[in-house]
Design an enzyme around this catalytic site. Sequence first.
Site, PDB file in Angstrom:
ATOM      1  N   ASP A   1       0.855  -1.184   0.000  1.00 57.91           N
ATOM      2  CA  ASP A   1       0.000   0.000   0.000  1.00 57.91           C
ATOM      3  C   ASP A   1       0.892   1.236   0.000  1.00 57.91           C
ATOM      4  O   ASP A   1       1.497   1.569   1.013  1.00 57.91           O
ATOM      5  CB  ASP A   1      -0.902   0.022   1.241  1.00 57.91           C
ATOM      6  CG  ASP A   1      -1.978  -1.051   1.192  1.00 57.91           C
ATOM      7  OD1 ASP A   1      -1.757  -2.086   0.531  1.00 57.91           O
ATOM      8  OD2 ASP A   1      -3.035  -0.848   1.816  1.00 57.91           O
TER       9      ASP A   1
ATOM     10  N   LYS B   1      -6.892   3.311  -3.418  1.00 60.52           N
ATOM     11  CA  LYS B   1      -7.345   3.291  -2.025  1.00 60.52           C
ATOM     12  C   LYS B   1      -7.557   4.721  -1.579  1.00 60.52           C
ATOM     13  O   LYS B   1      -6.773   5.605  -1.941  1.00 60.52           O
ATOM     14  CB  LYS B   1      -6.267   2.581  -1.199  1.00 60.52           C
ATOM     15  CG  LYS B   1      -6.458   2.591   0.303  1.00 60.52           C
ATOM     16  CD  LYS B   1      -5.380   1.724   0.978  1.00 60.52           C
ATOM     17  CE  LYS B   1      -5.328   1.964   2.470  1.00 60.52           C
ATOM     18  NZ  LYS B   1      -4.236   1.237   3.131  1.00 60.52           N
TER      19      LYS B   1
ATOM     20  N   LYS C   1     -10.212   0.118  -2.656  1.00 60.68           N
ATOM     21  CA  LYS C   1     -10.168  -0.101  -1.209  1.00 60.68           C
ATOM     22  C   LYS C   1     -10.476   1.193  -0.467  1.00 60.68           C
ATOM     23  O   LYS C   1      -9.611   2.055  -0.334  1.00 60.68           O
ATOM     24  CB  LYS C   1      -8.792  -0.634  -0.799  1.00 60.68           C
ATOM     25  CG  LYS C   1      -8.617  -0.775   0.720  1.00 60.68           C
ATOM     26  CD  LYS C   1      -7.270  -1.388   1.083  1.00 60.68           C
ATOM     27  CE  LYS C   1      -7.009  -1.309   2.573  1.00 60.68           C
ATOM     28  NZ  LYS C   1      -5.677  -1.798   2.943  1.00 60.68           N
TER      29      LYS C   1
END
Lengths: 305, 297
Positions: A142, A205, A241
């Site tokens: 991430d 995300k 996400k």
Amino acid sequence: MTGKKPVFNPQILNHPPVEQTGVEERSVRFTKRSIKGPSKMQGLELVLSMIDLTTLEGKDTPGKVNQLCTKAKHLHDHIPGLPTVAAICVYPSMVSVAKKALEGTKINVASVATAFPSGQSSLRIKLADTRLAVEQGADEVDMVISRGKFHAGEYAYVFDEIAAVKAACDKARLKVILETGELGTLDQVRKASTIAIAAGADFIKTSTGKIQSAATLPVTLVMLETIRDHFQKTGKKVGMKPAGGISKSKLALHYLVMVKETLGDVWLDKHWFRFGASSLANDVLMQVAKEKAGNYQSPNYFSID
Amino acid sequence: MTQQSRLAIWKTYKIYIGGQFPRTESGRSYAIKNSAGKTIANACQSSRKDVRDAVSAARSAWGGWNNRSGFNRGQILYRIAEMLEGRKKQLKDELMAQGYTATVATREINLSIDRLIYYAGWCDKYQALFSSVNPVASAHYNFSVPESMGVVGMLAPTNAPLLGVISLMAPCIAGGNTCLILADQEKPLAAVSFAEVLHSADVPNGVVNILTGYQQELTDWISTHMDINAIVCFDQEKPDWQKIQENGAGHVKRMFRWNTQQLLRAGGQSPYLIMDLQEIKTTWHPIQTIAGSGGAY
């Protein structure tokens, strides 16, 4: 990656402006669907399977990470047949601990990287950070984008940085955190999503979870629509996400409705959709237990984190 | 043109959850009648989801309320009494609208206020009275102290719309608990107005939550709710006590039936009611010889 370095094309940013009122009104409508009985149960179990159980604190210890991994494996053993969560999300220094604790399971280990959460460092450091995570065995990375550069209009820099991190990820899937709370407008969110997708993101995300105004329905909708437009143009799927601020199962179900109505059933899978959350799992478990037992539950009977 | 009389403004009787006055989540209401059978107001017919919301409000309020000093809780109970004093007329009207005579209404209100004052005084005293230092056969201090149970579900009695609610609430919150009170089904008006008193009396949001509705419908949801630590009702009331006990037994809910006759008369108050809703915690602490331990102590 094929080894071919992607090149930034400013043309991709020429999209019609995002209409904020329209997005907000559309996202409110997702909260009006009535989901009851068996469909609710199915939805709740799907939510559980999509959770990236997260601990990103300065005070994280191997003990804490181990405990979280145990929770990931045994969400609530009193209820048989529950899925496990999708992944554990930790700092690079904790990847090896999590990897060992999750050996033999299908639960992935995701690691934040690239000077998370601010991203205020040089590319060299960020790549080293990424490699560290991957070498320790992270299945997913991430990363955060450089919001400062983004605001300064250096889109090509942001693009190249994502592409370079993607290359450093090797086989790990790359989630690109836009930190939408710092982007300001939905138009900027759309722009950042477009750049991230073009640069090779496997997932986009919303947030780090470190600042207020994290994942919201409107922001997520704009990102989902970017994914949809990209899919319609190229046939390539990108995951989504939302992270931060989703702690109630009802809200999580609203998100699933939005995914279904924007992208379709294919995205209703942990391979394409995740929730970044720490306290959501317990709320969902309490709902599941309530549906099974018929009475309202107490947090005292569930694990603490 | 003759002078028109003013349009009457009817009060909406809402419920009290987490320091807010929502209508019931279910959108239902039921008619409240006076003794002649005429509808005088509509009240919310709360649903199980209102119970759920009230419990989570009470649960999140509990930590903060429990951590306040007994002295401060006493100040707040006293403040409720002050505020109630200023609302006497409204409450009297509401009691009289449901068949009370002026004398009986005034008596009930005065008793209620006095009862609040009584428990305000106890807030910082019951711990000292009910704690003990216990003799043990080892080098330990051993002491037992009362601590609050947590969230308490309370079913108000019939025929004491205000005094009933206050007799339940005061000993409960005096001891650091938070509560959800289901008001008298037929006469809930005074309880709702009392919620407004609470709201203006520095009572933190969620410490007291007041619902109106059908006891028959809600008792099961309250007695099966695992996050309610104790349940209190009056012994001369309808709810199926055996069913409540069965519901609560699975998760060791503490269950009490208080004596209606004793409680609803003058002097129907006691620190033992505070103690009903306390758990006794016993602590062992090693005795150290401070002089002998040297500089490392």
